[in-house]
Design a protein around this motif. Structure first.
Motif, PDB file in Angstrom:
ATOM      1  N   GLY A 140      42.702  33.120  35.645  1.00  0.00           N
ATOM      2  CA  GLY A 140      42.353  34.530  35.743  1.00  0.00           C
ATOM      3  C   GLY A 140      41.180  34.822  36.650  1.00  0.00           C
ATOM      4  N   VAL A 141      40.441  33.777  37.041  1.00  0.00           N
ATOM      5  CA  VAL A 141      39.290  33.976  37.931  1.00  0.00           C
ATOM      6  C   VAL A 141      39.721  34.589  39.265  1.00  0.00           C
ATOM      7  N   VAL A 142      40.979  34.441  39.646  1.00  0.00           N
ATOM      8  CA  VAL A 142      41.446  35.020  40.912  1.00  0.00           C
ATOM      9  C   VAL A 142      41.289  36.534  40.919  1.00  0.00           C
ATOM     10  N   ALA A 143      41.095  37.129  39.747  1.00  0.00           N
ATOM     11  CA  ALA A 143      40.971  38.586  39.673  1.00  0.00           C
ATOM     12  C   ALA A 143      39.711  39.104  40.341  1.00  0.00           C
ATOM     13  N   VAL A 144      38.757  38.223  40.689  1.00  0.00           N
ATOM     14  CA  VAL A 144      37.571  38.706  41.400  1.00  0.00           C
ATOM     15  C   VAL A 144      37.939  39.277  42.763  1.00  0.00           C
TER      16      VAL A 144
END
Length: 405
Positions: free
Chosen positions: A251-255
């Protein structure tokens, strides 16, 4: 080293939202199998408690506005931190369904108190060009919370599920302290009055609100029953904490949501998120006995879940920049209503349909909704495609933000 306003607000917001959403809000689903065994609760009671936690979340959302109006936007984030800590402590020591429900509801309310106020805090303290990135970072704090939750679950596997909730209580206190240190207090912003302001807001948010209905319903179903599915299929005990950690890490790709939304359009990003979540639900429902399928489901879900929540914050701020917090709260309230209903409905139909079938049907709803939203965006997006911006004053004459205090 002195941090910029964007870094200060982003760091504090990520910490608070990470605990409230990544930990307190979804810990119930993670610990549900152990709670069932320890307290001997039925599927119906477990479903009702799950719904009650989202009722607490809805209450927090509704009470945030009045508190922010009187004390500024930082005040609700402080209350949310306190609710998360106290609720987690109550669940940790709960020996009855009623005490469990009370603590879970209080902890669940934390997300309602803390998320939307950061839209106002960001739009009032961060430079406009940095706002989409700051909002995405704050929302993506949930990823860190999920990784921490997975770590706590691994620790609890050696002892008791109560260790998870005890860890959440400590994390909530730490995040609240960081928030008080880094986020400035702001005076309440003036809000438009009258029916015209409300009707304009409703028109601008029709599509994001419809997205919220589906998005939050399917997300809640996944989080409420993912751990249950894995334990029923006799996968290794480490599969459950690993699932939550995988969701958080991917979910870190949401940055990057702000940049992606600027290129593709928020409505298309939202549609892609629903399609992604549909794939994750289908995998979990059809092949949960496979470690590879379960891992793929968690990774796919992490991307769709985190980007889906981040794009809603960016989307509403684009459409109604002068009332970003109010706009975001409105969509969250709509989503919270479906979050309350979804677990109760699921708990009632699982005995007849089976959990796997429920997950597949939920995937179908997410898939069809994503396709409909994509078609809407391709046709021009309707009234929600154009930000509801008021005429701007020249930079030299534009009124300054209300002073900090």
């Amino acid at each position: 080293m002195t941090l910029s306003p964007a870094a200060r607000v982003g760091l504090a917001g990520a910490a608070v939202v990470g605990v409230a959403f990544g930990m307190a809000r979804y810990a119930y689903g993670l610990t549900l199998p152990d709670i069932r065994q320890d307290l001997g609760l039925s599927e119906l009671v477990l479903g009702l408690v799950a719904s009650a936690t989202f009722a607490g979340y809805l209450a927090g959302l509704l009470l945030t506005g009045p508190l922010a109006t009187r004390r500024g936007s930082r005040a609700p984030t402080t209350v949310g931190g306190a609710c998360g800590a106290l609720g987690a402590v109550i669940v940790t020591v709960a020996q009855s369904p009623w005490l469990l429900a009370g603590g879970a509801v209080l902890a669940g309310s934390a997300g309602g108190w803390v998320w939307a106020p950061y839209s106002d805090i960001v739009t009032r303290t961060v430079a406009e060009r940095q706002q989409p990135r700051a909002l995405a970072i704050i929302t993506t704090g949930t990823s860190g919370g999920l990784v921490a939750l997975g770590a706590l679950a691994g620790l609890a596997a050696l002892g008791s599920w109560r260790l998870v909730w005890g860890g959440i209580a400590l994390a909530a206190v730490a995040a609240a302290v960081v928030n008080l240190r880094l986020v400035p207090r702001t005076r309440p912003a003036p809000r438009p009055d009258g029916r015209r302001g409300t009707s304009s807001l409703v028109r601008a948010l029709r599509v994001p609100a419809a997205y919220s209905v589906v998005y939050f319903a399917v997300i809640v179903i996944y989080f409420t029953y993912a751990a249950d599915v894995l334990q029923r299929d006799d996968l290794p005990a480490a599969a459950v904490p690993a699932l939550y950690a995988a969701i958080g890490l991917t979910g870190v790709v949401a940055v990057t949501t702000g940049a992606i939304a600027k290129r593709l359009g928020s409505i298309r990003v939202a549609a892609l998120c629903l399609l992604t979540v549909a794939a994750a639900l289908a995998l979990l429902g059809l092949a949960s006995d496979s470690l590879a399928a379960t891992a793929a489901s968690a990774c796919i879900f992490g991307v769709g879940y985190m980007t889906g929540s981040a794009v809603l914050a960016v989307w509403t701020a684009e459409l109604v920049p002068d009332r970003a917090g109010t706009a975001f709260t409105g969509c969250l309230v709509v989503g919270a209503v479906t979050s309350v209903a979804a677990p109760a409905v699921a708990g009632a139909v699982i005995p007849g349909l089976g959990l796997g079938t429920l997950l597949v049907l939920t995937a179908a709803v997410s898939l069809l909704s994503g396709v409909a939203l994509m078609l809407h965006g391709s046709s021009g997006g309707g009234p929600s495609a154009t930000p509801n911006r008021e005429p701007q004053c020249p930079a030299s004459t534009r009124p300054a933000h209300p002073p900090l205090r």
